[in-house]
Design an enzyme around this catalytic site. Structure first.
Site, PDB file in Angstrom:
ATOM      1  N   ASP A 206       0.832  -1.198   0.000  1.00 18.39           N
ATOM      2  CA  ASP A 206       0.000   0.000   0.000  1.00 18.39           C
ATOM      3  C   ASP A 206       0.873   1.257   0.000  1.00 18.39           C
ATOM      4  O   ASP A 206       1.873   1.318   0.721  1.00 18.39           O
ATOM      5  CB  ASP A 206      -0.880  -0.037   1.265  1.00 18.39           C
ATOM      6  CG  ASP A 206      -1.899   1.072   1.299  1.00 18.39           C
ATOM      7  OD1 ASP A 206      -2.784   1.083   0.432  1.00 18.39           O
ATOM      8  OD2 ASP A 206      -1.819   1.933   2.201  1.00 18.39           O
ATOM      9  N   GLU A 255       1.828  -0.348  -4.956  1.00 22.65           N
ATOM     10  CA  GLU A 255       0.868   0.677  -5.390  1.00 22.65           C
ATOM     11  C   GLU A 255       1.636   1.988  -5.468  1.00 22.65           C
ATOM     12  O   GLU A 255       2.059   2.518  -4.443  1.00 22.65           O
ATOM     13  CB  GLU A 255      -0.275   0.798  -4.371  1.00 22.65           C
ATOM     14  CG  GLU A 255      -1.300   1.841  -4.784  1.00 22.65           C
ATOM     15  CD  GLU A 255      -2.075   2.473  -3.628  1.00 22.65           C
ATOM     16  OE1 GLU A 255      -3.236   2.826  -3.829  1.00 22.65           O
ATOM     17  OE2 GLU A 255      -1.505   2.633  -2.529  1.00 22.65           O
TER      18      GLU A 255
HETATM   19  C1  NOJ Z   1      -4.403   3.075  -0.847  1.00 26.53           C
HETATM   20  C2  NOJ Z   1      -5.578   2.178  -0.618  1.00 26.53           C
HETATM   21  O1  NOJ Z   1      -5.853   1.484  -1.801  1.00 26.53           O
HETATM   22  C3  NOJ Z   1      -6.704   3.070  -0.162  1.00 26.53           C
HETATM   23  O2  NOJ Z   1      -7.920   2.389  -0.111  1.00 26.53           O
HETATM   24  C4  NOJ Z   1      -6.341   3.654   1.173  1.00 26.53           C
HETATM   25  O3  NOJ Z   1      -7.329   4.590   1.562  1.00 26.53           O
HETATM   26  C5  NOJ Z   1      -4.986   4.371   1.120  1.00 26.53           C
HETATM   27  N1  NOJ Z   1      -3.994   3.623   0.405  1.00 26.53           N
HETATM   28  C6  NOJ Z   1      -4.453   4.604   2.490  1.00 26.53           C
HETATM   29  O4  NOJ Z   1      -3.971   3.407   3.029  1.00 26.53           O
END
Ligand code: NOJ
Length: 528
Positions: A206, A255
């Site tokens: 993440d 990500e």
């Molecule tokens: C990316 C995640 O996909 C999202 O859902 C989340 O709110 C943020 N990161 C914070 O962790």
């Protein structure tokens, strides 16, 4: 504008050399909304285990579970209060172990979310006076950095207990960890080992791009952000990779939202950081053939031959594919996603053509307006399964689509014209055909508004980006193997191929394809 030929210069790995995460699709499960086994209206791990046969039949290689860890749920689990346990709403560690072993028994790999940029403000580390340096505390806001959530505003919040301010890139309930503190890095590596030892096959990282920030907390400048993608980040990913490499065949996909594909490539091309980086440039691009062609060509050019692309057209943070593009184009997008060279990531429900579910204000839960794409999966018609549509026998935590009578997995399983049937056909063919997994990819000029490419010497994909009919020039005859139009006859095609509105076709070449694609026939060139 001309784009480079996408035929890679170096040698590509052969099909028997590629690891599991390059072989097939990864299916993203948002556990709250997937399947509820205990009837509390919230999906859970046993719900996932009960549906593993569905995933096996769909033909995916792996599932990725969004967070299921103990959490106050300020951000639906992306605010982790304990990295090494399961939130009781989702089950227990024993349920998780069972999920992993049942998935493995079906040949499915298991990827979990790792949330290293921030914890919950309820994590014991945050209140531990001995761990002050694990977060970013200042006597006053050190800069004008903003939260990624527009409605939050400043990335600094004053803590009532201490009177000091702490940094949070998302909600105030999600304080950022300080990755410049070696003990944070070591503790987070232990989290990885905890799950690796339990048998997980990989991690989706993440907010990976925020693991390195300017330690001096300098202001963002035009063209240079100080709150992400700082050079300190790369050694951190090398260290993470070394932890994964302590185990066999494990994978990390990051990500990363970055300004350019070139920035993104820096995380995967050296071969000792991430295995894959999510490419969001297609997801964020308008549905325009030239834009898609350019993005795909550039990404392959940046990565080949040593790094491997990951593609996604949807996830729990974006309006759904079928809502953004419409139901017909969503079929063409599915063909694109599954036939591109690289690993496709499929967001749960996109295989049903599920659309965003409008949320009445009293249901709105998410500060960033992402509830519509998080509505629960309709498994069965409500007329048979009750109002929970097979997702729950209780009251669902978010409304289920009003179209559940038609849009549900059971009905689509029986319907060869359905979106689910199309996903199954595409994924099954990909599983059967090495060329669709590891084969080279070459973009062709087939004519206006048609994205055309070959996979290996055997397959040719033609995707129309417009709602008017189009013709596509092809270099050699081929049989239609799959069309997004279920009424299309599976006949042999010669150039030019007629494409219906928004139609995508996958052709199996019937003549000597090697000679057709190996050289550069004058009528075909890899350009926009
Ligand atoms: C990316 C995640 O996909 C999202 O859902 C989340 O709110 C943020 N990161 C914070 O962790």
């Amino acid at each position: 504008m001309s784009v480079p030929d996408t035929e890679p210069a170096g040698a590509l790995a052969t099909d028997d050399q590629i690891p599991w995460w390059q072989r097939g699709a990864v299916y993203q499960i948002y556990p709250r909304s997937f399947a509820d086994a205990d009837g509390d209206g919230v999906g859970d791990l046993r719900g996932v285990t009960n549906r593993l046969d569905y995933l096996r039949d769909l033909g995916v290689e792996a599932l990725w579970l969004s967070p299921f860890f103990p959490s106050p749920m300020a951000d639906n689990g992306y605010d982790v209060a304990d990295y090494c346990d399961v939130d009781p709403r989702f089950g227990t560690l024993a349920d998780f172990d069972e999920l992993v072993s049942e998935a493995h028994a079906r040949g499915l790999h298991v990827v979990i979310d790792w949330v290293p940029n921030h914890t919950s403000d309820q994590h014991p580390w945050f209140r531990d006076p001995g761990k002050k340096s694990w977060y970013v505390w200042r006597d006053e806001p050190a800069n004008a950095w903003r939260s990624e959530f527009k409605r939050v505003g400043s990335a600094w919040t004053r803590d009532e207990q201490t009177g000091q301010w702490y940094l949070h890139s998302f909600l105030p309930q999600q304080p950022d960890l300080n990755w410049d503190e070696p003990r944070v890095e070591a503790a987070m590596h232990e989290v990885l080992r905890f799950w690796l030892q339990r048998g997980v096959d990989g991690f989706r990282i993440d907010v990976a791009f925020k693991l390195g920030k300017d330690p001096a907390l300098g202001e963002n400048e035009p063209g240079r952000r100080h709150d992400q993608d700082w050079p300190t980040i790369h050694p951190r990913f090398r260290a993470i990779r070394r932890v994964l490499d302590e185990f066999d065949e494990r994978m990390a996909v990051g990500e990363l939202y970055l300004p350019s594909q070139r920035d993104l490539a820096a995380y995967v091309t050296s071969g000792d950081e991430l295995h894959m980086a999510h490419n969001f440039f297609l997801l964020l691009a308008p549905w325009v053939e030239a834009t898609y062609r350019h993005t795909i060509a550039e990404w392959l050019e940046l990565l080949e031959p040593d790094a491997w692309p990951a593609w996604c057209l949807g996830n729990h943070d974006h309006s759904r594919l079928a809502s953004r593009l419409g139901p017909e184009r969503a079929r063409t997008a599915a063909m694109l996603l599954i036939t591109l060279r690289g690993t496709p990531f499929i967001y749960q429900g996109d295989e049903l053509g599920l659309e965003d579910v409008p949320m009445p204000p009293e249901f709105a839960k998410d500060i960033d307006g992402r509830d519509p794409e998080r509505a629960p999966i309709p498994w069965r018609p409500p007329s048979q399964a009750g109002p929970g549509a097979g997702f729950t026998c209780g009251s669902p935590w978010l409304p289920i689509t009003a179209d559940a009578e038609e849009v549900n997995a059971a009905r689509q399983s029986e319907d060869p014209r359905s979106m689910l049937a199309l996903y199954r056909q595409l994924l099954t063919l990909r599983r059967a055909e090495p060329a669709l997994r590891s084969g080279s990819m070459r973009l062709l000029d087939a004519g206006p508004d048609v994205l055309a490419y070959t996979r290996g010497d055997e397959f040719l994909v033609l995707l129309s980006f417009v709602t008017e009919p189009r013709v596509a020039a092809i270099p050699a005859p081929g049989m239609i193997e799959i069309s997004t139009n279920p009424d299309r006859e599976k006949s042999e095609q010669r150039s030019p191929v007629q494409l219906g509105p928004d139609e995508g076709v996958l052709l199996r070449m019937t003549s000597n394809a090697t000679s057709s694609f190996g050289g550069s026939p004058p009528s075909i060139s890899a350009s926009t």
